[in-house]
Motif scaffolding. Structure first.
Motif, PDB file in Angstrom:
ATOM      1  N   GLN A  32      30.204 -25.098 -56.853  1.00  0.00           N
ATOM      2  CA  GLN A  32      30.750 -24.249 -57.798  1.00  0.00           C
ATOM      3  C   GLN A  32      31.272 -23.210 -57.171  1.00  0.00           C
ATOM      4  N   ALA A  33      30.632 -22.425 -56.300  1.00  0.00           N
ATOM      5  CA  ALA A  33      30.817 -21.224 -55.505  1.00  0.00           C
ATOM      6  C   ALA A  33      32.256 -21.413 -54.694  1.00  0.00           C
ATOM      7  N   ALA A  34      32.294 -22.704 -54.018  1.00  0.00           N
ATOM      8  CA  ALA A  34      33.635 -22.819 -53.515  1.00  0.00           C
ATOM      9  C   ALA A  34      35.106 -22.773 -54.372  1.00  0.00           C
ATOM     10  N   TYR A  35      34.661 -23.350 -55.594  1.00  0.00           N
ATOM     11  CA  TYR A  35      35.657 -23.270 -56.525  1.00  0.00           C
ATOM     12  C   TYR A  35      35.879 -21.816 -57.029  1.00  0.00           C
ATOM     13  N   LEU A  36      34.736 -21.186 -57.187  1.00  0.00           N
ATOM     14  CA  LEU A  36      35.098 -19.928 -57.902  1.00  0.00           C
ATOM     15  C   LEU A  36      35.880 -18.839 -56.591  1.00  0.00           C
ATOM     16  N   SER A  37      35.697 -19.061 -55.418  1.00  0.00           N
ATOM     17  CA  SER A  37      36.129 -18.315 -54.197  1.00  0.00           C
ATOM     18  C   SER A  37      37.769 -18.265 -54.456  1.00  0.00           C
ATOM     19  N   PHE A  38      38.388 -19.105 -55.077  1.00  0.00           N
ATOM     20  CA  PHE A  38      39.717 -19.325 -55.579  1.00  0.00           C
ATOM     21  C   PHE A  38      40.084 -18.753 -56.718  1.00  0.00           C
ATOM     22  N   ASN A  42      34.832 -12.902 -63.849  1.00  0.00           N
ATOM     23  CA  ASN A  42      34.177 -12.018 -64.012  1.00  0.00           C
ATOM     24  C   ASN A  42      33.247 -11.970 -65.296  1.00  0.00           C
ATOM     25  N   LEU A  43      32.709 -13.360 -65.677  1.00  0.00           N
ATOM     26  CA  LEU A  43      31.889 -13.614 -66.835  1.00  0.00           C
ATOM     27  C   LEU A  43      32.214 -13.331 -68.197  1.00  0.00           C
ATOM     28  N   ILE A  44      33.450 -12.541 -68.174  1.00  0.00           N
ATOM     29  CA  ILE A  44      33.789 -12.070 -69.632  1.00  0.00           C
ATOM     30  C   ILE A  44      35.018 -13.120 -70.031  1.00  0.00           C
ATOM     31  N   ARG A  45      35.857 -13.290 -68.984  1.00  0.00           N
ATOM     32  CA  ARG A  45      37.131 -14.500 -69.288  1.00  0.00           C
ATOM     33  C   ARG A  45      36.650 -15.368 -68.443  1.00  0.00           C
ATOM     34  N   GLU A 257      30.043  -5.308 -59.538  1.00  0.00           N
ATOM     35  CA  GLU A 257      31.217  -5.232 -59.893  1.00  0.00           C
ATOM     36  C   GLU A 257      31.475  -6.333 -60.691  1.00  0.00           C
ATOM     37  N   LEU A 258      30.933  -7.403 -60.820  1.00  0.00           N
ATOM     38  CA  LEU A 258      31.090  -8.545 -61.617  1.00  0.00           C
ATOM     39  C   LEU A 258      32.480  -9.427 -60.983  1.00  0.00           C
ATOM     40  N   ARG A 259      32.590  -9.516 -59.734  1.00  0.00           N
ATOM     41  CA  ARG A 259      33.884  -9.939 -59.182  1.00  0.00           C
ATOM     42  C   ARG A 259      33.356 -11.227 -58.474  1.00  0.00           C
ATOM     43  N   PHE A 260      32.907 -12.409 -59.137  1.00  0.00           N
ATOM     44  CA  PHE A 260      31.981 -13.219 -58.837  1.00  0.00           C
ATOM     45  C   PHE A 260      33.197 -14.176 -57.966  1.00  0.00           C
ATOM     46  N   GLY A 261      34.502 -14.232 -58.108  1.00  0.00           N
ATOM     47  CA  GLY A 261      35.253 -14.841 -57.516  1.00  0.00           C
ATOM     48  C   GLY A 261      35.476 -14.356 -55.979  1.00  0.00           C
ATOM     49  N   TYR A 262      35.676 -12.817 -55.878  1.00  0.00           N
ATOM     50  CA  TYR A 262      35.657 -12.251 -54.530  1.00  0.00           C
ATOM     51  C   TYR A 262      34.317 -12.351 -53.832  1.00  0.00           C
ATOM     52  N   ALA A 263      33.197 -12.312 -54.509  1.00  0.00           N
ATOM     53  CA  ALA A 263      31.871 -12.352 -54.008  1.00  0.00           C
ATOM     54  C   ALA A 263      31.777 -13.908 -53.230  1.00  0.00           C
ATOM     55  N   SER A 264      32.349 -14.629 -53.973  1.00  0.00           N
ATOM     56  CA  SER A 264      32.051 -16.133 -53.509  1.00  0.00           C
ATOM     57  C   SER A 264      32.929 -16.294 -52.382  1.00  0.00           C
ATOM     58  N   ALA A 265      34.127 -15.763 -52.197  1.00  0.00           N
ATOM     59  CA  ALA A 265      34.838 -15.715 -50.831  1.00  0.00           C
ATOM     60  C   ALA A 265      34.072 -15.032 -49.592  1.00  0.00           C
ATOM     61  N   ILE A 266      33.552 -14.029 -49.978  1.00  0.00           N
ATOM     62  CA  ILE A 266      32.775 -13.367 -48.903  1.00  0.00           C
ATOM     63  C   ILE A 266      31.807 -13.988 -48.486  1.00  0.00           C
TER      64      ILE A 266
END
Length: 292
Positions: A32-38, A42-45, A257-266
């Motif tokens: 799931q984290a691998a998918y979110l990294s792309f 942000n939990l809202i949308r 910051e609720l930037r889960f995609g960017y956090a997953s990439a890191i």
């Protein structure tokens, strides 16, 4: 069903609960984290596919490179210091003397205590106003102007000390087990050949501890690259982001910051970094292993 088939079925039945737990709490979150990294999520949308944008952003993100540098610095200092101290304590506590059991317990005890609790205790000890350790250091003229955890020059050193103190006991036990498995005959043969203390350590003890050194070095490196608990409790990544590691940056980008995609990439860059360093370290130390 044959005997082999029944044994295989029994083994798989015993393994099934553990495999299900691993799939639910390790494999699925990683996928799931691998998918979110792309994605941009942000939990809202709903997650929006952005391809490699998150990874491209890393290349020009000063916060990422600052955290990367802090992580490398922490690992480069803490890993060898922990390994060397663990070996030194193991050599010392492998000798017979009064109070040896107490000394072993005292050094190992921090490992079984929560790192968050330890970090709180050290934060009080280093407090410039009420800290006992700060008071003792002030008696010899070591007085940071802003306190140990608030001074950019000393904050990283403080969290490094806590990291070493926390884990050195565990690695010491691994070395102790290795020392007690070395045949006494090898030391006696070396002594008869005229080898001194240093020669016996260099030519007998150290080579025969290569398996333990490999294990301890890899475990210590992985632990240091994942440093988070004591840094979060003691400094929150400050002052001025001087102690912010990659894991701290993942936490800040994801949960603040609720930037889960960017956090997953890191986080996946960190995973790749850990795998590469571990394989290099494993390959180097593997060539130096000695069997007997």
């Amino acid at each position: 069903m044959s005997v082999t088939g029944r044994r295989s079925l029994t083994a798989w039945l015993f393994l099934t609960p553990t495999l299900l737990i691993l799939l639910a709490f390790t494999v699925y979150p990683m996928v799931q984290a691998a998918y979110l990294s792309f994605t941009d999520y942000n939990l809202i949308r709903a997650a929006q596919w952005v391809g490699l944008d998150n990874y491209i952003e890393l290349l020009s993100d000063d916060a990422f490179w600052n955290a990367f540098g802090n992580t490398v610095l922490y690992a480069v200092v803490v890993t060898p210091v922990t390994v060397v101290l663990a070996l030194a304590f193991a050599l010392m506590l492998n000798q017979a003397f009064v109070g040896r059991a107490f000394a072993r317990t005292a050094i190992f005890l921090p490992f079984i205590v929560s790192l968050g609790i330890i970090a709180i205790a050290w934060a009080f000890l280093l407090d410039p106003n009420i800290g006992l350790l700060s008071h003792w250091l002030s008696l010899v003229g070591i007085v940071p102007e802003q306190g140990w955890l608030s001074d950019p020059r000393y904050a990283m050193a403080a969290v490094m000390v806590v990291g070493v103190w926390k884990n050195v006991g565990f690695y010491m036990v691994i070395y102790l087990a290795g020392l007690q498995s070395i045949p006494v005959d090898m030391y006696e043969a070396a002594r008869l050949d005229g080898a001194g203390v240093w020669q016996r350590f260099r030519n007998v003890t150290l080579p025969l501890l290569s398996n333990q050194t490999l294990l301890v070095s890899v475990l210590a490196l992985i632990a240091t690259l994942q440093a988070f608990d004591q840094i979060y409790v003691m400094t929150r990544g400050g002052p001025f982001f001087r102690t912010e590691t990659l894991v701290m940056l993942v936490y800040r980008e994801g949960f603040q910051e609720l930037r889960f995609g960017y956090a997953s990439a890191i986080s996946f860059v960190l995973v790749l970094f850990v795998i590469v360093l571990s394989m290099v370290q494993f390959g180097y130390l593997r060539r130096k292993q000695v069997t007997y």
